[in-house]
Design an enzyme around this catalytic site. Structure first.
Site, PDB file in Angstrom:
ATOM      1  CE  LYS A 126      44.620  38.366  36.956  1.00 41.17           C
ATOM      2  NZ  LYS A 126      45.385  38.915  35.803  1.00 41.17           N
ATOM      3  CB  SER A 206      47.515  41.537  37.529  1.00 36.34           C
ATOM      4  OG  SER A 206      46.838  41.084  36.367  1.00 36.34           O
ATOM      5  CB  SER A 230      48.974  40.578  33.717  1.00 37.18           C
ATOM      6  OG  SER A 230      49.261  41.857  34.241  1.00 37.18           O
TER       7      SER A 230
END
Length: 535
Positions: A126, A206, A230
């Site tokens: 990420k 996210s 997330s």
């Protein structure tokens, strides 16, 4: 043998720069070679291995036998990124050194010096996890300049384990902590990530790019981060597995923060085995367990039985009748496998909802200021707010930065009122899990991880009141999302949570649940859901 291996590596390293794209481009993947077609680049088959379903132990067995190389595996993923990612927009960039990393792993395998289960395995990060050789932006143009000075601690562990750092995944900008009504999966750097199952649906935030990339088989494993939901929501909504570890199991050093009191990075994969093996590397040890519980590698290699396990079902009917019906079917299947499923309710949730957001505002101001001081660009939250005001590109999906502004005005973390809030949050969240598990003698608590994915809409923002992640997130306890089934064409995950440091037990149970439910299926990349499907 050693001379031949060194000569082979030298030849590979000469060729690699010719097939790896230049740094800084969005998706730097090798061009298909002679005779390759777009269809072969999109294929999930490489040397008889199906990337959709293969596990890390199976890959390692083939690499040890010499029937598969990390170089070939990495090249296959790079080609898939080039061919498939334009549909879902999950991968921000690939590493210009990925193939060199793979070649070095192949040499170690040939010399019998493999560094463990992740050696040669392609991993996506990420893009809020620091990498010294690639930009780390948190999706924001404010951080899109020079890379950080050093890798995050977790990246150092991955490199030391021989993992191939394949690239960076898109995310919800600032991990969905900027606007009051954000759109998950959107960032100014990467644009909008789409759900691979139905492309006009949302991937949840996210860690949206990490989950969508895994669903599309663009990497073997990925790293996500979670403050509250997330990891587990994107995993559920994209039909993959995601673990939010116990707080402190994975180092947060070098990860763009929201709150040190709740933030954790964690592994995501298409199966529980790969998730457990990745956690064993991220944690730096194989002992994330209590008492005589299985180790992480035990949890990965020998999933437990469901017979005699007691699981509490927290239904959450607010997620809709179709999800509730899926939970009923899930409970029936677990019961048929020998588990005892008892319905439970979770206490203190309304009070947790009142306290969590104000506490996070104070913590974000403290922690983002500390992080920005280590990077080029805005030096603190006030400068970051001004950057967003003066850069229209930051406002192309949604203009707001209300959370930033509220955090700037929030009381400091030394304030007695804040300290009382966080103390009450910690107490009530832990009691909400501990008391329910003790009262019903449970091995875990289960709930839906997500509703069916909503239609992505910048003007409206997310439709994401999903309370199941909050108890474990605030308590710092582990939670694990595994595929439970579908509502129409849209995946829904089953969220499992347990007590502090029960990560290995949870993974072992999750592997048994995964095996019993067998709910994974490859995405269809449908442009939109069939008429009448859930919204």
């Amino acid at each position: 043998m050693k001379k031949r291996s060194m000569a082979a590596l030298t030849a590979i390293l000469v060729v690699v720069p010719l097939v790896a794209a230049a740094p800084g481009q969005r998706v730097q993947a090798a061009e298909p070679g002679p005779g390759d077609s777009a269809r072969s680049a999109e294929s999930t088959l490489v040397r008889g291995v199906d990337l959709d379903t293969v596990t890390i132990p199976e890959l390692q067995a083939r690499m040890n036998r010499g029937s598969l190389s990390s170089l070939r595996l990495t090249l296959a993923y790079l080609r898939r990124i080039k061919a498939v990612d334009p549909k879902i927009n999950a991968v921000l960039r690939t590493s210009p050194t990925a193939l060199r990393q793979a070649a070095a792993s192949d040499l170690r395998h040939r010399l019998g010096k493999s560094r463990g289960p992740l050696d040669g395995i392609p991993v996506l990060l990420k893009d809020n996890v620091n990498t010294r050789d690639m930009p780390t932006t948190a999706g924001s143009l404010a951080l899109a300049g020079s890379p950080p000075a050093d890798d995050a601690d977790l990246v150092k562990k991955l490199r030391a384990a021989g993992a191939v750092i394949l690239g960076k995944a898109n995310l919800s900008e600032w991990a969905n902590f900027r606007a009051a009504k954000p759109t998950s999966g959107w960032s100014a750097v990467g644009g909008q990530t789409n759900n691979p199952y139905v492309l006009d649906r949302n991937p949840c935030g996210s860690s949206s790019g990490s989950a969508a990339a895994l669903a599309a088989s663009l990497a073997q494993v990925a790293i996500g981060t979670e403050t509250d939901g997330s990891i587990v929501c994107p995993a559920g909504m994209n039909g993959v597995v995601g673990l939010k570890p116990s707080l402190g199991v994975v180092s947060q050093s070098g990860v763009v923060p929201i709150s040190a009191e709740q933030d954790t990075a964690g592994p995501m994969a298409r199966n529980v085995i790969d998730t457990a093996l990745t956690l064993s590397v991220l944690s730096g040890r194989d002992t994330v367990r209590a008492g005589d519980a299985p180790s992480l590698t035990d949890a990965a290699g020998r999933p437990g039985t469901l017979r005699g396990k007691r699981i509490g079902l927290w239904r959450l009917p607010s997620l809709g009748t179709e999800v509730d019906a899926l939970m009923t079917r899930t409970a029936e299947r677990l019961t048929a496998a020998g588990a005892e499923v008892v319905e439970v309710s979770m206490p203190y949730q309304e009070r947790l909802g009142e306290l969590e957001f104000p506490a996070l505002l104070s913590e974000f101001h403290r922690d983002i200021d500390a992080y920005l001081a280590t990077r080029g660009g805005p030096r603190d939250l006030a400068e970051l707010i001004e950057f967003n005001r003066t850069h229209p590109e930051e406002q192309t999906c949604f203009a707001g930065q209300e959370l930033f502004e509220q955090a700037l005005a929030a009381p400091p973390t030394t304030d007695p009122e804040y300290l009382a809030m966080r103390a009450e949050l910690t107490d009530l969240s832990r009691r909400s899990i501990d008391e329910v598990m003790a009262a019903h003698d449970l091995d875990a608590i289960a709930s839906p991880a997500n509703p069916p994915a909503w239609t992505t809409d910048c003007a409206r923002g997310d439709n994401d009141v999903i309370p199941s992640s909050t108890p474990a997130a605030v308590a710092g306890y582990p939670s694990l999302s595994v595929p439970a089934g579908f509502v129409g064409e849209l995946p829904v995950g089953l969220l499992l949570m347990a007590g502090d440091r029960q990560d290995a037990e949870l993974l072992s149970l999750g592997a048994a649940v995964e095996h019993r439910l067998g709910a994974w299926r490859a995405p269809g990349y449908l442009p939109s859901a069939p008429s009448g499907a859930s919204h």
